[in-house]
Design a protein around this motif. Structure first.
Motif: not given
Length: 773
Positions: A175-179
């Motif tokens: 996951l990305t930081a936003e996810e």
């Protein structure tokens, strides 16, 4: 640690309904990607990703969507391993040949499906043996069944399947930081999660959904999740990786458990001597299970560590003190055998293990360790080493350790350590023989630390200034001229006690230094000088001097704990005050975006980053965000407020509460903001007073005009053009008229404030009062 099943080789809890919804909410794009492949009859899709990335859940989510949307019913088979696939065809073991086994399984599955479309979930196919791989490959090539397979590595059956051009391969990335933020928000049942929690947890879990969910659910279980107006966060002081990460690994033998503890304790483990402490079979077993891995730094150094940083944190968090000491002794003794060949970096490791083991170390090692750890983010451990290094026989080395210890102890609010460091400095400064043996620059720095960091003197600025004068006379009597050094200290003392004009007048004498040593000793003073220009409306000058101070501090490797990165805050305040929104946003982000561990630790504790974020939110009228950030900041400052930020934070909180209609709370916060605390809030008293004035405006204070007149008079005395002009603007708004003298004064002030703010405020005053410009 896949998200869907629990088994002995890949443990992990079944997803709760809340977690399913949360994961689905941030993975709908990935689910749709699988669904597009799965919708085709006879298709095979291979999902490849690290353990715990949610491969199996993505597959089953896509299948459930297909089942719901499809007109024809679906028959699902979930095979955790090859034995499960055999059991689906009522086989206890493979038949004579892979061909016979595949044919039997195909017939059995089609019979059980009774006309329904068959979807087989074959998990962990990279663990299949050769015969199982052959059977799976035959079933896939038959094209009568739909397959969704998962693998962590492209080996075994996964390697065979990707050679088939009809097989769809999908890499399931972390996951990305936003996810991560979206997943945590759903788990915490809020709209968003504080940036520091999201970013810290993303770094610890490397974006692994299972690890992230484990952290979140454990935090909820322990009751450490803070919530306010649809935002959640977990204080860094409450962050405690649960033992779940260790128990989820499944059964570990005693030797495997001990090996994991050694690697976690010594991470990053790269020394050959430490490798000798490990059992090779246990290391191979843990690497095969993806518990341990080998990583390589940008410098090319390979080291052994755990797959996820959070696992290391969990192992360390649950080590008993006795076991810690035992491990420290093991590592120390192992490295000590290679002392003749140790590099400076390895000598630091030896010092760290020796201190943790309580061993007696040569003081020169401790001093070298202190120098090597000057950019370490573990400030309290550095303080421990620095206190021990104060015993160095070299007087200059000892003096450096004393000052570093005093600086660190003051920043982390360790009063016993600060007392010890100041006592050591006092022994030197009170002994003329010892003091004269030191270079003047070191003498001055010792005196500066003794006077500026002593808590007893923080509320006695006049006494401190008198002491500076006495030291100045002492050095002059010895033929040493030190005007610039005394100017820097005097200005800092005056500024932190709110005597802004005096500080500015003193700072004007800080001309460009002619020697590197003079520049080094005046760098902190330049940082304080820069922030004084903001309230005067001299924004470009503030930015220039702040950036100059930062360059000097980087050049001379001055500890950021001395200023807390006041330079970065000054750059933000200058852009924020003159309304350059994009630049202000970038400056606020720069206060937290750093790769240096020491700067990251300073930003986390100084309070400047959250102060900037709350001011930026207030400027944009995002009052709930302003209040959330201010309250989070105030909670952290209760534990430690090294630069006196709390009154400013209370003023911002009061403003946000008033704007939102929480009048009683606003009045209480306003009262707290009026406390006199030496520090940055007092130095920025003009900006604090403007926030207080705006709060009283929202509260419909009947004496608002009188408060504005009083603030304008104070700002005039302190020569703060921006603050005085803003106060006159409030008077104009309240009274709709200004005297000719007041308007003339406003015109004069507008010329002294950098554009476009000065002219903009003057135009607003004209519109309110109809005075001719």
């Amino acid at each position: 640690m896949d998200l869907t099943k629990r088994n002995t080789t890949d443990p992990g809890e079944d997803l709760s309904p809340a977690l399913r919804v949360a994961f689905l909410s941030i993975s709908h794009v990935r689910v749709q990607q699988v669904l597009n492949c799965l919708a085709r009859p006879g298709s095979t899709t291979l999902l490849v990703g690290e353990t715990g990335c949610g491969k199996a859940y993505l597959a089953q989510s896509a299948a459930q969507t297909l089942t719901t949307d499809a007109s024809a019913p679906v028959y699902e088979v979930i095979a955790e391993n090859f034995d499960d696939l055999l059991a689906a065809g009522h086989l206890s073991q493979p038949l004579a040949t892979p061909q016979h086994t595949a044919e039997h399984l195909l017939d059995a599955l089609l019979t059980h499906a009774a006309g329904r479309s068959v979807i087989v979930f074959a998990l962990h196919i990279d663990r299949y043996e050769y015969a199982a791989t052959a059977v799976l490959e035959l079933l896939v090539r038959n094209r009568q069944l739909r397959f969704v397979c998962t693998a962590t590595q492209i080996v075994g059956a996964a390697d065979r399947l990707i050679r088939d051009p009809s097989v769809h391969q999908i890499a399931v990335a972390p996951l990305t930081a936003e996810e991560c933020g979206a997943l945590l928000a759903r788990l915490f049942e809020v709209d968003h999660v504080a940036d520091h929690t999201r970013n810290d947890w993303h770094a610890s879990t490397r974006g692994n959904p299972h690890a992230l969910a484990t952290l979140a659910l454990a935090a909820i279980r322990r009751g450490v999740v803070r919530r306010a107006r649809r935002m959640a966060w977990v204080s860094r002081a409450d962050y405690h990786p649960p033992i779940d990460f260790v128990t989820q690994l499944g059964e570990l033998s005693d030797i495997e458990g001990r090996t994991l503890e050694v690697v976690a304790f010594a991470t990053p483990m790269h020394e050959p001597a430490l490798y000798h402490l490990l059992d090779s079979a246990a290391v191979n077993s843990l690497m095969a299970r993806q518990i341990l891995t080998v990583r390589t730094t940008s410098e090319g150094m390979s080291f052994l560590t755990t797959q996820l940083p959070v696992l290391t944190e969990a192992v360390l968090a649950h080590l008993s003190p006795v076991r810690r000491t035992e491990l420290a002794n093991l590592c120390f003794d192992a490295l000590l055998t290679e002392d003749d060949t140790l590099t400076s970096a390895n000598r630091l490791r030896l010092v760290k293990f020796g201190v943790q083991a309580g061993r007696e170390l040569p003081v020169d090692w401790l001093w070298q360790g202190m120098r090597a750890m000057r950019q370490s983010g573990d400030l309290r451990f550095v303080l421990q080493i620095t206190l021990a290094a104060m015993r160095h026989e070299n007087s200059e080395h000892a003096a450096e350790a004393m000052m570093r210890a005093a600086d660190l102890a003051s920043f982390v609010n360790d009063q016993p350590a600060l007392d010890e460091a100041l006592a050591a400095i006092s022994e030197v400064t009170s002994n003329e023989t010892r003091l004269d043996a030191l270079p003047f620059g070191t003498q001055y720095a010792l005196v500066s630390h003794a006077l500026c960091l002593n808590p007893a003197l923080r509320v006695q600025p006049d006494f401190t200034l008198t002491e500076f004068d006495l030291w100045h006379d002492y050095w002059q009597a010895k033929g040493i001229s030190a005007p610039q050094h005394m100017i820097s200290c005097r200005m800092r003392t005056l500024a932190l006690h709110g005597r802004v004009h005096e500080a500015h007048k003193t700072g004007k004498e800080l001309a460009l230094a002619r020697t590197l040593d003079t520049e080094r000793l005046s760098a902190i003073g330049r940082a304080y000088q820069a922030v004084l220009h903001v309230q005067r409306g001299e924004f470009q000058l503030a930015i220039t001097q702040a950036e100059q101070a930062r360059k000097l501090m980087l050049l001379h490797d001055i500890s950021p704990t001395l200023s807390g990165d006041l330079e970065g805050l000054t750059v933000f305040l200058a852009h924020w005050a003159r309304g350059t929104t994009l630049s202000a946003r970038e400056a606020a982000q720069a206060l937290t975006a750093t790769e240096r561990p020491d700067l990251a630790a300073v930003h986390a504790q100084s309070g400047f980053a959250d102060l900037a974020i709350s001011l930026f939110s207030a400027q944009e009228g995002r009052w709930y965000d302003t209040l959330d950030t201010a309250e989070r900041l105030l909670e952290a400052l209760k534990l430690n407020d090294p630069f006196g930020v709390a009154p400013f934070a209370h003023a911002i909180s009061a403003l946000a509460n008033a704007a939102l209609g929480f009048d009683e709370r606003a009045r209480e916060e306003l009262r707290l903001s009026e406390q006199t605390v030496p520090g940055v809030s007092l130095m920025l008293n003009g900006l604090v007073s403007i926030a207080q004035l705006r709060t009283k405006h929202w509260l419909r204070d009947p004496d608002l005009t009188a408060h504005a007149v009083s603030l304008a008079a104070w700002a005039k005395d302190e020569h703060l053009a921006l603050i005085e002009l803003k106060a006159i603007d409030v008077i104009a708004y309240q009274t709709s008229q200004l005297s000719p003298e007041q308007f003339t004064r406003a015109q004069h002030l507008a010329k002294r404030v950098d554009p476009p703010i000065g002219s903009a405020i003057l135009a607003h005053i004209h519109a309110l009062t109809n005075n001719p410009i």
